[in-house]
Design an enzyme around this catalytic site. Structure first.
Site, PDB file in Angstrom:
ATOM      1  N   TYR A  59     -85.540 -94.433 -16.888  1.00  0.00           N
ATOM      2  CA  TYR A  59     -85.929 -92.984 -17.074  1.00  0.00           C
ATOM      3  C   TYR A  59     -86.273 -92.461 -15.771  1.00  0.00           C
ATOM      4  O   TYR A  59     -86.858 -92.879 -15.016  1.00  0.00           O
ATOM      5  CB  TYR A  59     -87.128 -92.879 -18.054  1.00  0.00           C
ATOM      6  CG  TYR A  59     -86.962 -93.429 -19.649  1.00  0.00           C
ATOM      7  CD1 TYR A  59     -86.186 -92.648 -20.267  1.00  0.00           C
ATOM      8  CD2 TYR A  59     -87.364 -94.541 -19.852  1.00  0.00           C
ATOM      9  CE1 TYR A  59     -85.899 -93.125 -21.674  1.00  0.00           C
ATOM     10  CE2 TYR A  59     -86.889 -95.153 -20.984  1.00  0.00           C
ATOM     11  CZ  TYR A  59     -86.310 -94.372 -22.034  1.00  0.00           C
ATOM     12  OH  TYR A  59     -86.093 -94.927 -23.195  1.00  0.00           O
ATOM     13  N   GLU A  60     -85.772 -91.305 -15.501  1.00  0.00           N
ATOM     14  CA  GLU A  60     -85.637 -90.500 -14.246  1.00  0.00           C
ATOM     15  C   GLU A  60     -86.868 -90.277 -13.527  1.00  0.00           C
ATOM     16  O   GLU A  60     -87.179 -90.326 -12.426  1.00  0.00           O
ATOM     17  CB  GLU A  60     -84.915 -89.371 -14.210  1.00  0.00           C
ATOM     18  CG  GLU A  60     -85.381 -87.968 -14.893  1.00  0.00           C
ATOM     19  CD  GLU A  60     -84.420 -86.786 -14.661  1.00  0.00           C
ATOM     20  OE1 GLU A  60     -84.328 -86.387 -13.681  1.00  0.00           O
ATOM     21  OE2 GLU A  60     -83.986 -86.663 -15.948  1.00  0.00           O
ATOM     22  N   ALA A  61     -87.910 -90.088 -14.400  1.00  0.00           N
ATOM     23  CA  ALA A  61     -89.328 -90.052 -13.905  1.00  0.00           C
ATOM     24  C   ALA A  61     -89.893 -91.083 -13.080  1.00  0.00           C
ATOM     25  O   ALA A  61     -91.044 -90.945 -12.240  1.00  0.00           O
ATOM     26  CB  ALA A  61     -90.239 -89.614 -15.149  1.00  0.00           C
ATOM     27  N   THR A  93     -85.374 -93.597  -8.677  1.00  0.00           N
ATOM     28  CA  THR A  93     -84.547 -93.861 -10.075  1.00  0.00           C
ATOM     29  C   THR A  93     -83.100 -92.923  -9.731  1.00  0.00           C
ATOM     30  O   THR A  93     -82.054 -93.623  -9.836  1.00  0.00           O
ATOM     31  CB  THR A  93     -84.982 -93.163 -11.312  1.00  0.00           C
ATOM     32  OG1 THR A  93     -85.379 -91.803 -10.955  1.00  0.00           O
ATOM     33  CG2 THR A  93     -86.226 -93.957 -11.760  1.00  0.00           C
TER      34      THR A  93
END
Lengths: 265, 302, 265, 302
Positions: A59-61, A93
């Site tokens: 997940y990009e966070a 990420t």
């Protein structure tokens, strides 16, 4: 009880459930998968619990190899940290994993797509005085630029499948086969579009969008009526393989309260 | 043997007073995680105007700043009330022309902060190429440049680095000289906190310097980057802080519904922001019982 | 016992001790100081325990605001972690702190310097077939490029203070006053050179090296005899202020076994 | 609920066998901290040839590789036996022409690894400008390019990114699927481990995956970057590993003295490297008593 490997019958599953299953099937075992919240998250969790236990969900966070047990409402939701391998940040990420070429498949949504899979998530209407200002790229352009292949999940409507985007937020195949290469893009671009009516892929030579399967009960005509661009329709268009009972059972356990996939009636 | 420890603590009110109208701010937190909500409220209370905000993506925190006409320009990648809908105030302020948005991607913004931190004028990126993110801009004359790599010949986009006047970051804990720890994901806060000309760290709790120096490996933002420290428990409510508290979805949904109209927003603002004296009064208004229900459980952290 | 603020007398301190004291005095309270191992480390520790308790010592391996109690033999020595604020890496120290413009004073050594303070730590002799291959830049060029001011600590010999460097590893004032600006460099460049004979600074207008003080017992003539380049000699050259008893006492407690500063006899 | 855990463990011998002659390696550790000594020894034992090594700075580890003619090219910023003298073997190999060195700065090398990790072809840097590091090169046709910034007009150096065939990193602990923790400073290992086409992580100890996943915040190198894992206690001896053991200065000084001559080096190599069967036999030769004396004390970590 039914045989878990058997396909469910019409009425036993919802369109959203079928879409989530299509998304899950697009993930192979061992792949690195980049997803956001919503239906793709549920699809990735389903894949991981079924045929792709070695898939790594990012997940990009900053959550890497997440093993969340609760459904998250935000891309940065604390729920996604549970038993992950690492919790870092966006440069890790989107920069190192994604732009570094280590992400196999990325899922994105779209407010508009054109027939090369180019995506708009920013403006509806004119750039100078738009009708609606949408949320923007977020990490969407980064994902579509660099993942090895892209799965687009969206609602199938004429006004969303357009000949010309109001604004190009993320690059599909741009103007055709060499579009991405000439622009300097690294990833493979859109490979699959999953809608509430059908699945579409891309013609290898022209990189134009092509009908792949129609969902059970949906005709090719219905798809064409709801499509704004020129869709390549092969001579034979198979039906989308319905969910198996096993897929449905796991799917419903992943999102038990139906936050993203309301329970079929 | 050990050096003197500087005390950088000030109050939230004092911190916000330092920010002049027209200032450029890095805005920390990502999505629902650790946004500087209390700082946003205080900016509204003190009637700041014409700020420019740099961030990857944010939610009701920046929607409030747009609604109250504190911010006139954003450089960012994403705004919405995630999982619920479009940010209602920003939508209205864009329509009435009082807010302008320059669009980048999340990676582009994060790299712009890293470039600012590293003291280089730009950073290379392989996103945005071929799209309207390169060709169209709202107010920035040099938004992005595409060059040919002098080593490989391939196309590379360059994005300009950012060194905002202030970086505003909400963290888990900090000592009085500014050594900060962040539990869970850092989003773009590590880079953003290092990019600011001045950096204000707000924290759920102040810890003794002893605690920090017993675990130097856990420090995410070292003191050298930090100008001021503000103790600010529940400072991200109604959003979340990992290991501290969960989001209050009921409040967020209420905010979204109410702010669909300008009148509803004005009512919300009066009731929860300008009508309360400070952050503590805001928390009292929410109520102890509600807050305690949101407290994070171990080992989940939410 | 002597008054701690009084100056020690000749014979009560060694030249290395005087050099360490000169280095320490170049550090102001509250400054961010970038040092390596050896004499500069001892100088920085002395400054921090005496007149600059708020100074922050940074070591390039990643130690930030170190409070080491033992003398380190390597720039990456575990000893430097003790009660530091953070332990990160090279991008943090050389990139974000230093290149980001947050380091006030950096200490470096030199095998050769020229009269603009340009530094060689790479080759002695011809580049193609050198007599000696030295360790190279390490972080030296990075420090000299970006710190606000530089203190060079070196042995004073004719062959080390040359008209033309065999190789320029780190940029002093390059060709003169606008040299650094034209090259695109951010830091202020060399401000002070501490040797076993004297201290030298740089003429504001020409950025050429200038005698500042001679160490007790050393004549201007001795300095000139041991200098290979043209040294600006002002009309009046004061004597270097000798160490105080307090400085010596703390210095000897910092390096009690005399690893870098052997005890004076 | 949880995914399957892949077992990436192999032996040191197997790991070294994977490296073909002529391969390009990122070489981890910085100064005396965590160099992959045991990997260097095994490269010598297996008679590898013509490697290219990328690193910021290293010590007797790379001096051994030069001495045994394993490495013919280095791109680096620094080599020496710190605090003692010049690296004796590298000096001789440079003189006899069998080793070539391309010089960068520590920051330049670290950024080259970061650029490789980020998937961009270069990184901008404000060092090296105006010096012979820009104007002179030994074997690299495009060592560095100086451009004018398209945003500010200032001069900026660009250094080419590195994606070596293998990244070799020695860490504190790792689980069997490759999630690694590093206590203390990371040097350039975070970036280097992410730059390799394949990455081999050697560790003082293997820990259970449970231990890693209970503390995701402590993972420095996540499994996705790691191809193989090697359990390798005392793998940096006679150098140091924070929280595990101190350096053995007596051994290092002996090495330095003895290797001043080619004969001395050959004797050292025979006695401690080629003459012992493997890493365990090397440790036995050093002896338990000596190793235990070097064990790190808490809370010092050395």
């Amino acid at each position: 009880m039914q045989n878990l490997k058997e396909h469910a019958k019409p009425g036993e599953y919802s369109t959203l459930e079928l879409m989530a299953v299509c998304g899950a099937r697009a993930i192979k075992n061992g792949e690195v998968v980049f997803v956001g919240t919503g239906l793709p998250m549920v699809a990735a969790m389903l894949a991981k619990r079924l045929h792709a236990p070695k898939a790594k969900i990012v997940y990009e966070a900053g959550f890497i190899d997440s093993n969340a047990i609760d459904i998250a409402l935000s891309i940065a939701d604390s729920r996604l940290e549970y038993r992950s391998s690492a919790a870092i940040g966006l440069i890790e990420t989107l920069g190192i994993l994604l732009q570094g070429g280590r992400v196999d498949v990325g899922f994105v949504g779209a407010a508009q797509i054109d027939e090369y899979g180019n995506i708009n998530t920013t403006y509806i209407g004119d750039f100078e005085s738009p009708k609606v200002r949408l949320p923007g790229s977020g990490g969407g352009n980064d994902i579509v630029s660099s993942a090895k292949r892209i799965v687009i999940v969206m609602k199938h409507e004429k006004r969303k499948t357009v000949k010309k985007l109001d604004y190009m937020t993320s690059p599909g195949h741009l103007g055709g086969p060499d579009g991405r290469k000439n622009a300097g893009l690294k990833g493979g671009g859109p490979a699959l579009v999953v809608t509430n009516l059908c699945q579409m892929d891309f013609d290898e030579k022209t990189k134009r969008i092509r009908l792949k399967t129609v969902h059970p009960g949906i005709s090719v005509e219905t798809v064409l009526e709801n499509t704004g661009f020129n869709l390549i329709v092969p001579e034979h268009v198979p039906e989308t393989e319905p969910p198996t009972y096993e897929e449905l059972e796991i799917l419903r356990s992943v999102d038990p309260t139906g936050i993203y996939i309301p329970r079929s009636t | 043997m050990e050096g003197e420890v500087e005390d950088k603590r000030i109050t939230l009110e004092e911190a916000v007073k330092l920010v002049p109208d027209g200032a450029h701010l890095f805005w920390g937190g990502f999505g629902f995680q650790r946004p500087p909500m209390a700082f946003a409220h205080e900016l509204v209370r003190q009637g700041k105007r014409n700020l420019t905000i740099y961030t990857c993506g944010s939610e009701i925190d920046i929607d409030i700043l747009a609604g109250a006409r504190v911010v006139s320009k954003f450089e960012l990648a994403f705004f919405a009330i995630e999982g619920i809908g479009l940010a209602p105030n920003i939508q209205r302020r864009i329509r009435d022309g009082s807010v302008q948005i320059e669009d980048y991607t999340n990676l582009a913004m994060a790299l712009r902060f890293l470039g600012g931190a590293l003291g280089v004028p730009f950073m290379p990126i392989k996103s945005m190429l071929g799209t309207d993110l390169v060709t169209r801009s709202k107010f920035k004359p040099n938004k992005v440049k595409v060059i040919e790599c002098p080593f490989t010949g391939e196309k590379v986009a360059l994005v300009p680095s950012v060194n905002p006047d202030f970086s505003i970051v909400h963290v888990s804990r900090v000592d009085r000289e500014g050594n900060a720890q962040i539990d869970g994901i850092k989003g773009e806060d590590s880079e953003g906190a290092r990019a600011g000309k001045k950096t204000i760290v707000l924290a759920e709790e102040i810890v003794d310097t002893e605690f920090i120096r017993s675990n130097p490996d856990l420090t995410v933002i070292p003191n050298i980057y930090v100008t001021y420290v503000v103790e600010c428990p529940w400072g991200s409510y109604p959003m979340m802080v990992y290991n501290y508290y969960d989001y209050d979805m009921e409040h967020i949904r209420m905010y979204y519904q109410q702010c669909k109209t300008e009148e509803g927003w004005q009512k919300y603002c009066e009731e929860y922001i300008t009508g309360v004296e400070n952050h503590m009064e805001f928390l009292k208004k929410i109520g102890l019982e509600r807050l305690l229900k949101l407290k994070a459980r171990k080992p989940l952290g939410y």
